[in-house]
Design an enzyme around this catalytic site. Structure first.
Site, PDB file in Angstrom:
ATOM      1  CE  LYS A 170      -1.783   2.874   2.541  1.00  0.00           C
ATOM      2  NZ  LYS A 170      -1.873   4.197   1.648  1.00  0.00           N
ATOM      3  N   GLY A 223       6.749   5.244   8.274  1.00  0.00           N
ATOM      4  CA  GLY A 223       5.948   6.682   7.331  1.00  0.00           C
ATOM      5  C   GLY A 223       6.294   7.241   9.129  1.00  0.00           C
ATOM      6  CB  SER A 224       4.084   9.658  10.298  1.00  0.00           C
ATOM      7  OG  SER A 224       2.594   9.236  10.586  1.00  0.00           O
ATOM      8  CB  VAL A 227       0.975   6.610  11.450  1.00  0.00           C
ATOM      9  CG1 VAL A 227       0.762   5.591  10.522  1.00  0.00           C
ATOM     10  CG2 VAL A 227      -0.484   7.387  11.042  1.00  0.00           C
ATOM     11  N   GLY A 228       2.495   5.127  12.717  1.00  0.00           N
ATOM     12  CA  GLY A 228       3.684   3.615  13.666  1.00  0.00           C
ATOM     13  C   GLY A 228       3.446   3.584  15.236  1.00  0.00           C
ATOM     14  CD  GLU A 245      13.748   1.863   9.878  1.00  0.00           C
ATOM     15  OE1 GLU A 245      13.698   2.992  10.622  1.00  0.00           O
ATOM     16  OE2 GLU A 245      14.274   0.722  10.378  1.00  0.00           O
ATOM     17  CB  CYS A 279      13.359   9.505   8.139  1.00  0.00           C
ATOM     18  SG  CYS A 279      13.696   7.962   7.015  1.00  0.00           S
ATOM     19  CD  GLN A 326       5.426  18.119   5.624  1.00  0.00           C
ATOM     20  OE1 GLN A 326       4.569  17.058   6.149  1.00  0.00           O
ATOM     21  NE2 GLN A 326       6.411  19.270   6.970  1.00  0.00           N
ATOM     22  CD  GLU A 377      10.896  12.780  11.320  1.00  0.00           C
ATOM     23  OE1 GLU A 377       9.614  12.790  11.454  1.00  0.00           O
ATOM     24  OE2 GLU A 377      11.776  12.966  10.820  1.00  0.00           O
TER      25      GLU A 377
HETATM   26  P1  ADP Z   1       3.589  11.053   6.360  1.00  0.00           P
HETATM   27  O1  ADP Z   1       2.883  12.105   7.286  1.00  0.00           O
HETATM   28  O2  ADP Z   1       4.739  10.818   6.166  1.00  0.00           O
HETATM   29  O3  ADP Z   1       2.260  10.783   5.743  1.00  0.00           O
HETATM   30  P2  ADP Z   1       1.825   8.744   7.873  1.00  0.00           P
HETATM   31  O4  ADP Z   1       2.435   7.775   8.732  1.00  0.00           O
HETATM   32  O5  ADP Z   1       0.743   9.718   7.704  1.00  0.00           O
HETATM   33  O6  ADP Z   1       3.315   9.570   7.420  1.00  0.00           O
HETATM   34  O7  ADP Z   1       2.159   7.728   6.381  1.00  0.00           O
HETATM   35  C1  ADP Z   1       2.713   6.594   5.595  1.00  0.00           C
HETATM   36  C2  ADP Z   1       2.106   5.737   4.921  1.00  0.00           C
HETATM   37  O8  ADP Z   1       1.059   4.653   6.291  1.00  0.00           O
HETATM   38  C3  ADP Z   1       0.649   5.968   4.088  1.00  0.00           C
HETATM   39  O9  ADP Z   1       1.146   5.174   3.163  1.00  0.00           O
HETATM   40  C4  ADP Z   1      -0.229   5.673   4.851  1.00  0.00           C
HETATM   41  O10 ADP Z   1      -1.246   5.728   3.910  1.00  0.00           O
HETATM   42  C5  ADP Z   1      -0.394   5.251   6.147  1.00  0.00           C
HETATM   43  N1  ADP Z   1      -1.406   5.453   6.751  1.00  0.00           N
HETATM   44  C6  ADP Z   1      -1.791   6.622   7.143  1.00  0.00           C
HETATM   45  N2  ADP Z   1      -2.840   6.316   8.267  1.00  0.00           N
HETATM   46  C7  ADP Z   1      -2.627   4.733   8.446  1.00  0.00           C
HETATM   47  C8  ADP Z   1      -3.091   4.426  10.106  1.00  0.00           C
HETATM   48  N3  ADP Z   1      -4.329   4.114  10.643  1.00  0.00           N
HETATM   49  N4  ADP Z   1      -3.071   2.707   9.401  1.00  0.00           N
HETATM   50  C9  ADP Z   1      -2.444   2.243   8.108  1.00  0.00           C
HETATM   51  N5  ADP Z   1      -1.798   2.931   7.836  1.00  0.00           N
HETATM   52  C10 ADP Z   1      -1.740   4.288   7.857  1.00  0.00           C
END
Ligand code: ADP
Length: 476
Positions: A170, A223-224, A227-228, A245, A279, A326, A377
């Protein structure tokens, strides 16, 4: 509309996401399927069904497919680089470089497919032998961000496939085009149906469905931080293997004895190239008092001379920020830094020939490490400059962060270089090199709040993408 790839079929979706260039909002890169949780169900069922045969393929078969993917990426690097630059906004040179990197990663893991090894030992019991071998983890869900839209999907997909896993990828909703091309290339390279599935769509829908899906065994996420963290808790509920990561607030130390030009170029590149959207970006420049003023003069001059503009213009060094939200967030941090007492140089929004999200790189001079702008960050072209009295203070400031991805030091003194390598609390340490910019055949990852789980890339990728089996045999 560009479709999802599920069970070897290009599946349409009820809805589409618009992919527009951040460099020119009138440039519609394309419409991309907005997948649903039902699409994830189908992809997971397909990946599960395809797993036994794929896991049982000969390593040569997997190596050949991965090698063909690498060759296709290489052959199409100009075209894919251009598409990537349009959808993400990084310069053409960076975008092409990233595509070449994706090709190298596939070629590396084509070789690794042939080198999966184990251990054979004598048992402590008579006439018994023991061997330890690696098997695929199973069905893996890969969730990737927008900042490296082909390299990160490549560095998760290539090892997953090399070690015999089946995949659901995804990509980030802002940058589906590069991942879609990768899916086309995999399909053309002969990947069997169901082995690699692409489900594009929103994180809150497709991402969450992947993380909660009972048929998915492992999740690799970049990702962020928020969310991580949530994702790790959710994945643990299903006892899934998970690898994260996330962010960084990477320090670059500049000592009095540094070569000024090496230090300035390392900081400039680390802080501002790829629009600071890495990152591993250097966001805290920690500078010893004796070189501080000369450093500030020179880096300000060089930052001012950077060519910021449309990524498709070959003279552009720094492209736009990825999106309006952003850019707004970056601009808020510029205000925060100013309100906290830093002297801000640059950082303002720029107009351009096209309507996009351009920002002049920002230096926050006379910053302190306890400022919000030095702790959180930002993920944009913004760097704090923090003056310190000596090496020990520099190390203490460098480590005083909740993150620990990458760190660097510029010095001509071997003793300080070695001491920094030893005392840095980061997963990757650079001497006289930018904190960003890594090799693909060695581990990538951090400590503390930056990363969780096993390392990515190089041979260490096997730790995440395989499961170890210990087998005992009695000769009889
Ligand atoms: P950024 O702020 O860099 O966009 P995110 O963590 O929001 O970082 O996004 C990184 C990835 O995680 C993207 O593919 C995003 O669609 C996905 N993502 C965002 N929210 C969720 C979630 N609740 N569960 C799983 N994946 C998610």
């Amino acid at each position: 509309m560009k479709r999802n790839l599920v069970d070897g079929e290009w599946l349409p979706a009820a809805d589409a996401l618009e992919n527009r260039s951040p460099a020119d909002v009138s440039d519609l890169v394309g419409l991309y399927a907005r997948g649903s949780s039902e699409d994830v169900d189908r992809a997971a069922a397909a990946a599960r069904a395809a797993l036994p045969d794929w896991a049982a393929t000969s390593p040569q078969q997997r190596a050949d497919i991965l090698d063909r993917v690498g060759a296709a990426l290489l052959a199409r690097a100009d075209e894919i680089g251009r598409l990537l630059a349009r959808e993400e906004g990084k310069s053409l040179a960076e975008a092409k470089g990233e595509t070449l990197r994706a090709a190298q990663i596939f070629r590396f893991f084509a070789g690794e497919a042939l080198r999966v090894s184990g251990d054979a030992l004598a048992s402590v019991r008579p006439d018994v032998s023991v061997d330890v071998s690696r098997e695929p983890v199973g069905v893996v869900g890969l969730i990737t961000p927008w900042n490296f839209p082909i390299a990160i999907p490549a560095w998760k997909t290539a090892p997953a496939l090399a070690y015999g896993n089946t995949v659901i990828l995804k990509p980030a909703e802002q940058t589906p085009a590069s991942a879609h091309v990768l899916a086309e290339i995999l399909a053309d390279a002969g990947i069997p149906k169901g082995v690699f599935n692409l489900v594009m769509g929103q994180g809150s829908v497709v991402g969450e469905a992947i993380v909660g899906h009972p048929s998915i065994d492992a999740i690799s996420f970049t990702g962020s931080v928020p969310v991580g963290r949530r994702l790790a808790v959710e994945a643990a509920r299903g006892l899934k293997k998970v690898q994260l990561e996330m962010g960084g607030k990477n320090p670059m130390v500049v000592l009095n004895d540094a070569d000024l030009e090496i230090a300035v170029q390392a900081c400039l590149s680390g802080a501002f190239f790829s629009t600071g959207q890495r990152c591993t970006a250097s966001s805290r420049l920690i500078v010893e008092a004796g070189i501080h003023d000369a450093f500030v003069d020179r880096i300000s001059e060089c930052a001012d001379a950077l060519c910021i503009g449309n990524p498709l213009d070959p003279t552009t060094q720094i492209g736009p920020v990825v999106s309006r939200p952003q850019l707004d967030s970056n601009l808020r941090y510029v205000d925060v830094a100013r309100d906290e007492g830093a002297e801000v140089v640059g950082g303002e929004e720029l107009g351009g020939a096209t309507e996009g999200f351009y920002q002049r790189p920002a230096l926050f001079l006379n910053a302190r490490n306890d400022m919000r702008s030095s702790r959180e960050e930002i993920f944009g072209p913004c760097a704090s400059v923090i003056k310190v009295g000596d090496f020990d203070e520099a190390v203490a400031v460098a480590n005083d962060t909740e993150f620990g991805l990458s760190s660097g030091i510029c010095t001509s003194n071997l003793k300080f270089a070695r001491a920094f390598r030893q005392s840095s609390e980061a997963g990757m340490v650079m001497v006289n090199l930018p904190t960003a910019g890594v090799d693909y055949h060695v581990p990538f990852g951090g400590r503390k709040g930056s990363s969780y789980g096993q390392r990515e890339q190089g041979r260490y990728a096997a730790e995440f993408y395989t499961s170890v089996k210990t087998a005992y045999e009695f000769a009889g």
